[in-house]
Write an enzyme that holds these catalytic residues in place. Structure first.
Site, short mmCIF file in Angstrom:
data_model
loop_
_atom_site.label_atom_id
_atom_site.label_comp_id
_atom_site.label_asym_id
_atom_site.label_seq_id
_atom_site.Cartn_x
_atom_site.Cartn_y
_atom_site.Cartn_z
N CYS A 33 0.85 -1.20 0.00
CA CYS A 33 0.00 0.00 0.00
C CYS A 33 0.88 1.24 0.00
CB CYS A 33 -0.89 -0.02 1.24
SG CYS A 33 -1.89 1.48 1.45
N CYS A 70 -0.12 23.11 6.88
CA CYS A 70 0.07 21.71 6.53
C CYS A 70 1.28 21.53 5.63
CB CYS A 70 -1.19 21.15 5.85
SG CYS A 70 -1.62 22.01 4.32
#
Length: 428
Positions: free
Chosen positions: A82, A386
């Site tokens: 993943c 962020c």
């Protein structure tokens, strides 16, 4: 005449070299181990001796010959395949220290020194928001998960240790929900799934619309699956396909009806830490501006301190904020405006009565708005970011105008990724 600057070669542009045994010296910004050369090796740690396969600068690991004492067993069965997590193999304390050190180095590039507060670390099982990619599978269940490493294919996940257990438990129902979305061969749906106090909210993007969108039959199957799973709402690019209950969130004392596909902090505990720090830093303010406010995560906490001017480019978020004001008693007052703060930032002249500004921009930062804050007479600024690189750029603008960055709190909201967020407090 402008001098031509040659582009730096990317790891995949460099000619392949032979297999090699080498020592990992550090971990780079994308989470890969770095060896002399430089060579980049995913899932390796400082101090490890490894054997790397032949290839360009970014290599696959054939063997860990001497593992680090900081290496731990990854908790997810999909780790390594993943593409969602990069650092599950690293002991928590060392991993968090690396994130903080990265932030310090980013600040240092602009010669910024400040107090670094203890980092907030999100716990496993705390994410309330996931973006899950769907690919066609069986007739009654799509393949659903995250993109694989170095591929557009999808890992059909059965577990996700970063996700809230309620989202993990909903994976089978989400697979069934995605099954009717593939009527057009160009459809590549993404399910933006949010856990709210009133239930699971799903906004679906990536369904081909030029051919007319989903058929009536597919929409019916979508609604039936949503009802069976007791989802709160399902939307297609914001258009309601199923609604049982309005998804809501709590911001301070306010109950906000969440717009479909709206931005929301990924971890509620991280949001609480960031909004509390902003409210504490704003204590004593007479009037506050909350810029890039979204649906009001910071606004309602700040309005308990002083009157707030709130602005954001998302009109639906501003409407939700305005509608929620009546649900929150005891506020000092909120004025909200839908406004593109990149093309039309709040000007210094408009901030004459404002003494404190909070700004929480997207990853591109707030260059235009920071320039106006720098021109203003604002006494305090609180930056939420962020992206440390764009935060540092905007911080330099403020510092050059006479601000001082007093303190920064790192926020590890995206667990086991290279990503780090922060809250920084400035004063003149």
């Amino acid at each position: 005449m402008r001098r031509h600057r040659p582009q730096r070669a990317r790891p995949t542009d460099v000619p392949a070299g032979p297999a090699v045994e080498t020592l990992i010296e550090a971990v780079g910004g994308e989470g890969d181990g770095i060896a002399a050369g430089p060579l980049y090796a995913p899932f390796t740690l400082p101090g490890e001796r490894v054997r790397l396969a032949a290839g360009p600068q970014r290599r696959e690991v054939e063997a860990i010959l001497e593992p680090s004492s900081q290496r731990v067993t990854p908790p997810c069965p999909h780790f390594g395949v993943c593409g969602g997590c990069a650092l599950q193999h690293w002991e928590q304390g060392a991993y968090l220290a690396w994130k903080v050190e990265r932030l310090v180095r980013t600040l240092a590039r602009e010669r910024i020194e400040t107090e670094i507060l203890p980092a907030f670390a999100a716990a496993p099982g705390s994410r309330r928001r996931l973006a899950l990619h769907a690919r066609q599978g069986r007739k009654d269940a799509a393949r659903l998960g995250f993109k694989t490493r170095k591929s557009w294919d999808v890992v059909d996940i059965t577990a996700c240790p970063i996700a809230d257990p309620a989202l993990e438990a909903a994976l089978p129902a989400l697979r069934r929900l995605a099954a009717p979305l593939f009527e057009h061969p160009k459809s590549a749906p993404t399910l933006h799934v949010t856990l709210t106090p009133t239930g699971i909210d799903v906004d679906i993007s990536g369904v081909e619309r030029k051919s007319g969108g989903l058929s009536a039959d597919a929409r019916m199957r979508l609604a039936e699956t949503a009802a069976e799973a007791d989802f709160a709402r399902v939307t297609l690019d914001g258009e309601i396909a199923y609604l049982a209950r309005q998804p809501t969130v709590r911001f301070g004392t306010a109950t906000v009806a969440l717009p479909a596909g709206s931005f929301l902090q990924a971890v509620p505990e991280a949001e609480a830490v960031m909004t509390a720090m902003a409210a504490d830093a704003a204590a004593g303010a007479e009037r506050i501006a909350d810029l890039f406010c979204g649906a009001g995560a910071f606004t309602f906490r700040l309005a308990q301190v002083a009157p707030v001017l709130a602005a954001d480019g998302a009109a639906d978020a501003i409407r939700a904020l305005q509608a929620a004001i009546s649900t929150a008693p005891g506020l000092h007052g909120i004025t909200a405006e839908a406004r593109d703060l990149v093309r039309r930032p709040v000007l210094a002249e408009e901030m004459k009565r404002i003494d404190t500004v909070v700004f929480d921009p997207p990853r591109a930062g707030a260059a235009e708005q920071a320039a106006e804050i720098a021109r203003s007479n604002v006494a305090r600024a609180i930056g939420v970011s962020c992206n440390a690189a764009t935060f540092v750029r905007d911080a330099r603008t403020l510092i050059d105008a006479g601000f001082r960055l007093e303190r920064v709190k790192p926020v590890d909201q995206f667990l086991w990724s290279p990503h780090v967020e922060l809250v920084g407090v400035f004063s003149r």
